[in-house]
Design a protein around this motif. Sequence first.
Motif, PDB file in Angstrom:
ATOM      1  N   SER A  43     -36.601   4.662  -3.042  1.00 50.55           N
ATOM      2  CA  SER A  43     -35.848   3.424  -2.268  1.00 50.55           C
ATOM      3  C   SER A  43     -35.228   4.087  -1.427  1.00 50.55           C
ATOM      4  CB  SER A  43     -35.714   2.484  -2.839  1.00 50.55           C
ATOM      5  OG  SER A  43     -34.140   2.438  -3.576  1.00 50.55           O
ATOM      6  N   ASP A  44     -34.272   5.342  -1.335  1.00 46.50           N
ATOM      7  CA  ASP A  44     -33.848   5.914  -0.704  1.00 46.50           C
ATOM      8  C   ASP A  44     -33.661   7.643  -0.342  1.00 46.50           C
ATOM      9  OD1 ASP A  44     -31.024   4.271   0.697  1.00 46.50           O
ATOM     10  OD2 ASP A  44     -30.524   3.558  -1.547  1.00 46.50           O
ATOM     11  N   TYR A  63     -26.040 -13.821  -4.737  1.00 51.48           N
ATOM     12  CA  TYR A  63     -27.230 -13.932  -4.390  1.00 51.48           C
ATOM     13  C   TYR A  63     -27.616 -15.053  -3.876  1.00 51.48           C
ATOM     14  CZ  TYR A  63     -31.778 -13.022  -3.580  1.00 51.48           C
ATOM     15  OH  TYR A  63     -32.945 -13.372  -2.738  1.00 51.48           O
ATOM     16  N   GLY A  87     -24.834  -7.542   3.820  1.00 52.83           N
ATOM     17  CA  GLY A  87     -24.757  -6.230   2.710  1.00 52.83           C
ATOM     18  C   GLY A  87     -23.872  -5.488   3.016  1.00 52.83           C
ATOM     19  N   ASP A 121     -23.637  -3.674  -9.271  1.00 54.63           N
ATOM     20  CA  ASP A 121     -23.633  -3.506  -7.787  1.00 54.63           C
ATOM     21  C   ASP A 121     -23.039  -5.610  -7.467  1.00 54.63           C
ATOM     22  OD1 ASP A 121     -25.025  -1.232  -7.739  1.00 54.63           O
ATOM     23  OD2 ASP A 121     -26.593  -1.608  -8.254  1.00 54.63           O
ATOM     24  N   ASN A 129     -39.414  -2.945   1.298  1.00 57.51           N
ATOM     25  CA  ASN A 129     -38.805  -3.603   0.314  1.00 57.51           C
ATOM     26  C   ASN A 129     -39.943  -5.758   0.867  1.00 57.51           C
ATOM     27  OD1 ASN A 129     -36.812  -2.577  -0.801  1.00 57.51           O
ATOM     28  ND2 ASN A 129     -35.986  -2.116   1.143  1.00 57.51           N
ATOM     29  N   LEU A 155     -33.365  -3.883   2.527  1.00 55.39           N
ATOM     30  CA  LEU A 155     -33.702  -5.243   2.427  1.00 55.39           C
ATOM     31  C   LEU A 155     -33.391  -6.604   3.077  1.00 55.39           C
ATOM     32  CD1 LEU A 155     -31.385  -4.720  -1.037  1.00 55.39           C
ATOM     33  CD2 LEU A 155     -34.208  -5.161  -1.005  1.00 55.39           C
ATOM     34  N   LYS A 195     -28.555  -7.580  -5.000  1.00 52.52           N
ATOM     35  CA  LYS A 195     -29.458  -7.266  -5.643  1.00 52.52           C
ATOM     36  C   LYS A 195     -30.792  -7.092  -5.083  1.00 52.52           C
ATOM     37  CE  LYS A 195     -31.923 -11.526  -8.142  1.00 52.52           C
ATOM     38  NZ  LYS A 195     -32.479 -12.933  -8.381  1.00 52.52           N
ATOM     39  N   TYR A 196     -30.450  -5.691  -5.866  1.00 55.95           N
ATOM     40  CA  TYR A 196     -31.537  -4.423  -5.181  1.00 55.95           C
ATOM     41  C   TYR A 196     -32.691  -4.229  -5.235  1.00 55.95           C
ATOM     42  CZ  TYR A 196     -27.252  -2.734  -2.725  1.00 55.95           C
ATOM     43  OH  TYR A 196     -26.198  -2.097  -1.907  1.00 55.95           O
ATOM     44  N   ARG A 197     -33.505  -3.582  -4.811  1.00 50.05           N
ATOM     45  CA  ARG A 197     -34.633  -3.479  -5.407  1.00 50.05           C
ATOM     46  C   ARG A 197     -34.717  -3.650  -6.500  1.00 50.05           C
ATOM     47  NH1 ARG A 197     -39.771  -1.398  -1.896  1.00 50.05           N
ATOM     48  NH2 ARG A 197     -41.131   0.235  -3.786  1.00 50.05           N
ATOM     49  N   ARG A 198     -34.004  -2.852  -7.289  1.00 44.61           N
ATOM     50  CA  ARG A 198     -34.483  -1.883  -9.093  1.00 44.61           C
ATOM     51  C   ARG A 198     -34.119  -4.010  -9.730  1.00 44.61           C
ATOM     52  NH1 ARG A 198     -30.382   0.689  -6.601  1.00 44.61           N
ATOM     53  NH2 ARG A 198     -28.187   0.431  -6.676  1.00 44.61           N
TER      54      ARG A 198
END
Length: 380
Positions: free
Chosen positions: A128-129, A269, A214, A17, A187, A298, A20-23
């Motif tokens: 989250s989606d 990030y 994003g 990715d 988030n 996010l 930097k996502y929530r996961r």
Amino acid sequence: MFKTIHVIVAPSSYLEDPLKYRRHRLAEYLLSQDTAQEIIWISPETHSFFNSNLNILKEIKLNCDILQIKIGDYKSLVRNIEWFQNSLIHFIHEKHEEQVNYYLWYTYPAFSALSQLKIWKSVIYDCSDMWVEAEKTNHFLQNFIKRQLIRRTERRIVSSANYCFASSLTLQNRLLYKRISTTLIENGVDYSKFQVVDKIDINFNKKPTLGFVGGLKPWKIDFDLLVKVFKVKHDWQLVLVGSTYGQMGQAYQKLQKLDNVKIIPTVPYDEIPSMVATFDIGILPYIENNYNEGVFPLKFFEYLAGGLPIVGCGLPSTNNYIEDGVYEHVKSETELFIAACERALNSKSEENKSRRLALAKQADWVKKFEKMWGIVNGSK
């Protein structure tokens, strides 16, 4: 005290990715706990039907704490049909150790057969989606079959989960149809990273800057709206920071050609706070569609942590944060969007900025995951 191993099911590999996502932040938080021994990160890897890697596991040790497992998949069959998941089940059985607590975290509805194993101290679904609306193709029948498979997989995961969390009110309400209890945890933001930054000079013509950070995804971002706005507002500039996805379409191509638009590929990030510091407004120009109804971006609290006013559209899950001088949410119409941005540009008082920062500080990621982990461990 027993050590813990956290198995995280994700839509893509840990390092794949661009954002930097929530996961990823969840994994970092879990590893910061004293009892944490390892993260096992499981994700599908798309192959053609004749590829010999179909349903084959690849083990990649990313560092001493994270083991990446990639599973060969074809048209979402392996991730959504339990019969194809035997090799994954066997792998987890082989990894199992006594006197270790195992937690299964679904951040993506896939590999539901894992949830049936008896080794888990807890099974958690962190939604989250609106996954059933994501990843569409131009083929109606293929989309229909894929949606049905994802629905079935998600239903099995929800029914097996000990705890469910959702990142938006829309997603929470959707999950509440399937189970009695789902906890809303929106988030967050790495608040401290946005407080001491060095500005990057990207203001190429010193005009008021509207910025977006994003994924530049054509099924999410309203590029038609942006073209119309920045054709009219020659005295503003737009800065888009992020990677493109799939077929970008004509509106994006038109946007690229405008003199007052600058598009910057994904940056690390750690540089995002410096980018945000160059904006005058943070924008969230989302398309009004079913997928975006479940989105809580996010970048929402990241913009606020940078002290910015925000203007958005197509995001009903953010309506609770509408506030003068902080956030305005409008219909996806050129005149309304321009008027909202003009109001945001005139909201630069210290009082407004302090309010934005206060909201962002309350949404720090550590606080979010402390609440989540406390619920899972029974301490909250």
